[in-house]
Design a protein around this motif. Structure first.
Motif, PDB file in Angstrom:
ATOM      1  N   PRO A   1      31.806  32.594   0.601  1.00 36.11           N
ATOM      2  CA  PRO A   1      30.365  32.481   0.344  1.00 36.11           C
ATOM      3  C   PRO A   1      29.929  33.471  -0.726  1.00 36.11           C
ATOM      4  N   ASP A   2      28.874  33.119  -1.450  1.00 37.65           N
ATOM      5  CA  ASP A   2      28.425  33.944  -2.580  1.00 37.65           C
ATOM      6  C   ASP A   2      28.183  35.392  -2.188  1.00 37.65           C
ATOM      7  N   HIS A   3      27.562  35.610  -1.023  1.00 34.93           N
ATOM      8  CA  HIS A   3      27.214  36.985  -0.655  1.00 34.93           C
ATOM      9  C   HIS A   3      28.417  37.818  -0.220  1.00 34.93           C
ATOM     10  N   LEU A   4      29.616  37.175  -0.144  1.00 34.12           N
ATOM     11  CA  LEU A   4      30.810  37.901   0.277  1.00 34.12           C
ATOM     12  C   LEU A   4      31.888  37.952  -0.808  1.00 34.12           C
ATOM     13  N   LYS A   5      31.564  37.508  -2.024  1.00 35.16           N
ATOM     14  CA  LYS A   5      32.585  37.425  -3.074  1.00 35.16           C
ATOM     15  C   LYS A   5      33.144  38.790  -3.455  1.00 35.16           C
ATOM     16  N   ASP A   6      32.388  39.863  -3.232  1.00 33.89           N
ATOM     17  CA  ASP A   6      32.911  41.204  -3.522  1.00 33.89           C
ATOM     18  C   ASP A   6      34.111  41.535  -2.645  1.00 33.89           C
ATOM     19  N   GLU A   7      34.248  40.827  -1.518  1.00 35.39           N
ATOM     20  CA  GLU A   7      35.410  41.049  -0.645  1.00 35.39           C
ATOM     21  C   GLU A   7      36.705  40.820  -1.413  1.00 35.39           C
ATOM     22  N   GLU A   8      36.729  39.769  -2.240  1.00 32.20           N
ATOM     23  CA  GLU A   8      37.960  39.407  -2.935  1.00 32.20           C
ATOM     24  C   GLU A   8      38.371  40.489  -3.930  1.00 32.20           C
ATOM     25  N   THR A   9      37.425  41.084  -4.617  1.00 35.07           N
ATOM     26  CA  THR A   9      37.736  42.176  -5.549  1.00 35.07           C
ATOM     27  C   THR A   9      38.394  43.331  -4.817  1.00 35.07           C
ATOM     28  N   ASP A  10      37.841  43.672  -3.655  1.00 34.99           N
ATOM     29  CA  ASP A  10      38.400  44.774  -2.850  1.00 34.99           C
ATOM     30  C   ASP A  10      39.790  44.405  -2.332  1.00 34.99           C
ATOM     31  N   ILE A  11      39.942  43.131  -1.891  1.00 35.72           N
ATOM     32  CA  ILE A  11      41.239  42.692  -1.358  1.00 35.72           C
ATOM     33  C   ILE A  11      42.330  42.791  -2.423  1.00 35.72           C
ATOM     34  N   ILE A  12      42.057  42.283  -3.637  1.00 33.19           N
ATOM     35  CA  ILE A  12      43.063  42.315  -4.697  1.00 33.19           C
ATOM     36  C   ILE A  12      43.416  43.748  -5.078  1.00 33.19           C
ATOM     37  N   SER A  13      42.419  44.625  -5.113  1.00 35.26           N
ATOM     38  CA  SER A  13      42.670  46.036  -5.443  1.00 35.26           C
ATOM     39  C   SER A  13      43.604  46.668  -4.426  1.00 35.26           C
ATOM     40  N   ARG A  14      43.386  46.388  -3.178  1.00 32.18           N
ATOM     41  CA  ARG A  14      44.223  46.986  -2.128  1.00 32.18           C
ATOM     42  C   ARG A  14      45.616  46.368  -2.117  1.00 32.18           C
ATOM     43  N   VAL A  15      45.700  45.072  -2.406  1.00 35.26           N
ATOM     44  CA  VAL A  15      47.010  44.413  -2.484  1.00 35.26           C
ATOM     45  C   VAL A  15      47.829  45.014  -3.622  1.00 35.26           C
ATOM     46  N   ARG A  16      47.204  45.240  -4.766  1.00 35.20           N
ATOM     47  CA  ARG A  16      47.910  45.839  -5.900  1.00 35.20           C
ATOM     48  C   ARG A  16      48.495  47.196  -5.525  1.00 35.20           C
ATOM     49  N   ARG A  17      47.832  47.904  -4.620  1.00 33.03           N
ATOM     50  CA  ARG A  17      48.329  49.216  -4.175  1.00 33.03           C
ATOM     51  C   ARG A  17      49.384  49.090  -3.082  1.00 33.03           C
ATOM     52  N   GLY A  18      49.675  47.840  -2.702  1.00 32.27           N
ATOM     53  CA  GLY A  18      50.711  47.623  -1.695  1.00 32.27           C
ATOM     54  C   GLY A  18      50.226  47.763  -0.270  1.00 32.27           C
ATOM     55  N   GLU A  19      48.931  47.739  -0.055  1.00 33.35           N
ATOM     56  CA  GLU A  19      48.384  47.909   1.292  1.00 33.35           C
ATOM     57  C   GLU A  19      48.465  46.612   2.097  1.00 33.35           C
ATOM     58  N   LEU A  20      48.695  46.760   3.384  1.00 34.17           N
ATOM     59  CA  LEU A  20      48.601  45.644   4.335  1.00 34.17           C
ATOM     60  C   LEU A  20      47.234  45.715   4.979  1.00 34.17           C
ATOM     61  N   LEU A  21      46.460  44.637   4.836  1.00 30.73           N
ATOM     62  CA  LEU A  21      45.108  44.618   5.402  1.00 30.73           C
ATOM     63  C   LEU A  21      45.175  44.101   6.834  1.00 30.73           C
ATOM     64  N   ALA A  22      44.929  44.993   7.769  1.00 31.08           N
ATOM     65  CA  ALA A  22      44.933  44.593   9.179  1.00 31.08           C
ATOM     66  C   ALA A  22      43.837  43.551   9.424  1.00 31.08           C
ATOM     67  N   SER A  23      43.957  42.836  10.523  1.00 34.04           N
ATOM     68  CA  SER A  23      43.018  41.747  10.823  1.00 34.04           C
ATOM     69  C   SER A  23      41.576  42.227  10.784  1.00 34.04           C
ATOM     70  N   TYR A  24      40.742  41.457  10.100  1.00 29.49           N
ATOM     71  CA  TYR A  24      39.312  41.725  10.104  1.00 29.49           C
ATOM     72  C   TYR A  24      38.573  40.393  10.131  1.00 29.49           C
ATOM     73  N   GLU A  25      37.353  40.430  10.624  1.00 27.65           N
ATOM     74  CA  GLU A  25      36.578  39.200  10.789  1.00 27.65           C
ATOM     75  C   GLU A  25      35.621  39.020   9.627  1.00 27.65           C
ATOM     76  N   THR A  26      35.510  37.784   9.167  1.00 22.17           N
ATOM     77  CA  THR A  26      34.614  37.477   8.069  1.00 22.17           C
ATOM     78  C   THR A  26      34.222  36.004   8.137  1.00 22.17           C
ATOM     79  N   ILE A  27      33.568  35.545   7.075  1.00 22.44           N
ATOM     80  CA  ILE A  27      33.100  34.155   7.012  1.00 22.44           C
ATOM     81  C   ILE A  27      33.713  33.473   5.790  1.00 22.44           C
ATOM     82  N   ARG A  28      34.125  32.229   5.947  1.00 16.15           N
ATOM     83  CA  ARG A  28      34.616  31.439   4.833  1.00 16.15           C
ATOM     84  C   ARG A  28      33.904  30.088   4.821  1.00 16.15           C
ATOM     85  N   ARG A  29      33.957  29.436   3.641  1.00 21.08           N
ATOM     86  CA  ARG A  29      33.262  28.158   3.467  1.00 21.08           C
ATOM     87  C   ARG A  29      34.265  27.011   3.406  1.00 21.08           C
TER      88      ARG A  29
END
Length: 351
Positions: free
Chosen positions: A67-95
């Motif tokens: 959703p538009d109001h959550l698109k900043d999530e993807e920027t943060d996700i890619i940044s953390r992936v590039r650093r090799g981080e594993l993102l533990a389960s978190y709850e969010t909304i998808r369309r």
């Protein structure tokens, strides 16, 4: 000679096939993407969850799911992936493809090539819509219970105050308070069993009369109605007060007594439907017959003539004569029944 290279290749192919089979048969959506957020794989569960086929999804940006109001999530996700981080389960909304929103639990981990370089991310999405709805219903129910409990505290305090005004015997006072609180408890049990959705008028009358016995002298008649919680509590108190008096001085105190409880739907003011409820009991005339003074002037009368009718936006009339007692209540149907059942009610009867 053992062809080690061929054996290793076969093992790798077998492992890849096994992994592909696991991914494809998973109940969770498993999606991979590159570091530019472009989808590179899409399993069958992802199609079921989001509505896109693999052909529609692969090659497109994963932002189509956010959703538009959550698109900043993807920027943060890619940044953390590039650093090799594993993102533990978190709850969010998808369309979804149809535009609908879905609650998901996400786990994201980096994907590395044979050289160990991070080239993308793997995302596992689990549909948690049902559990979130269950949590929402529990919160609503807790708020409803909290409201009802506070309301019942107020009713109990009123019972104590009004009963104490007319009782000088501590034992009598204790007995009256206990019986009235138990009456509230019976109404409460009916509501709990339906998760506070309401209770049928028939069940309420039957439950409140049960402690007095003599079922053979009681008849109940009327259409099937499901009462709102407020009506369950207030009519429950009215039935208890009437039943108590009847068991001491009225129809349920005499072998020849008869109690009829009837209700029907009639046309009211401005063509709005109303319920007409009647408690009608007859019994042999006894010398020196009297209405229970504590009920007539105390909490019982307050319930019958003021609390119950006012809480239901209606009017009540209490008539007493030798060998006969009648309590009638008229109230708007909308103040009594569970709203969504209104369309299924029988036709109204002539007033």
């Amino acid at each position: 000679m053992i062809d080690l290279a061929g054996r290793d290749a076969l093992i790798a192919i077998t492992a890849d096939a096994r992994l592909a089979a696991i991914v494809d048969s998973s109940f969770d959506a498993i999606v991979s993407k590159d570091l530019n957020s472009i989808i590179t794989s899409w399993n069958a569960a992802a199609q079921r969850m989001f509505g896109y086929t693999a052909e529609e999804a692969v090659g497109r940006s994963v932002l189509m799911l956010i959703p538009d109001h959550l698109k900043d999530e993807e920027t943060d996700i890619i940044s953390r992936v590039r650093r090799g981080e594993l993102l533990a389960s978190y709850e969010t909304i998808r369309r979804r493809k149809d535009g609908g929103l879905i609650a998901v639990s996400l786990t994201i981990s980096p994907i590395r090539n044979v050289s160990g370089e991070i080239i993308g991310a793997s995302k596992i999405a689990r549909d948690i819509t049902a559990s979130k709805e269950s949590e929402r219903r529990i919160r609503l129910l807790l708020r409803e219970v909290n409201h009802r409990v506070k309301n019942q505290f107020a009713v109990i305090l009123s019972m104590i105050r009004e009963t104490s005004k007319r009782s000088t015997d501590p034992r009598e006072f204790e007995e009256l308070i206990r019986s009235r609180i138990m009456a509230l408890s019976r109404s409460h049990d009916l509501l709990v069993n339906s998760e506070w959705a309401g209770a049928s008028l028939f069940d309420l009358a039957q439950e409140q009369l049960k402690p007095f016995g003599h079922e053979a002298r009681v008849s109940l008649s009327g259409p099937l109605l499901t009462l709102q919680p407020n009506a369950v509590q207030n009519l429950g108190m009215a039935f208890h007060e009437l039943g108590t008096n009847s068991s001491k001085y009225g129809a349920l105190a005499s072998e020849a007594g008869r109690l009829e409880i009837t209700w029907r739907i009639v046309e009211g003011v401005s063509d709005k439907r109303e319920i007409h409820l009647v408690w009608d009991e007859t019994m042999p005339v006894r010398e020196g017959e009297r209405w229970d003074e504590s009920t007539r002037k105390g909490f019982g009368t307050v319930v019958l003539q003021r609390v119950a009718p006012q809480s239901l936006n209606g009017l009540a009339v209490l008539d007493r004569s030798p060998g006969h007692l009648k309590w009638s209540l008229t109230a708007p149907l909308a103040s009594i029944i569970v709203p969504q059942l209104g369309a299924d009610l029988p036709e109204t009867e002539p007033s």
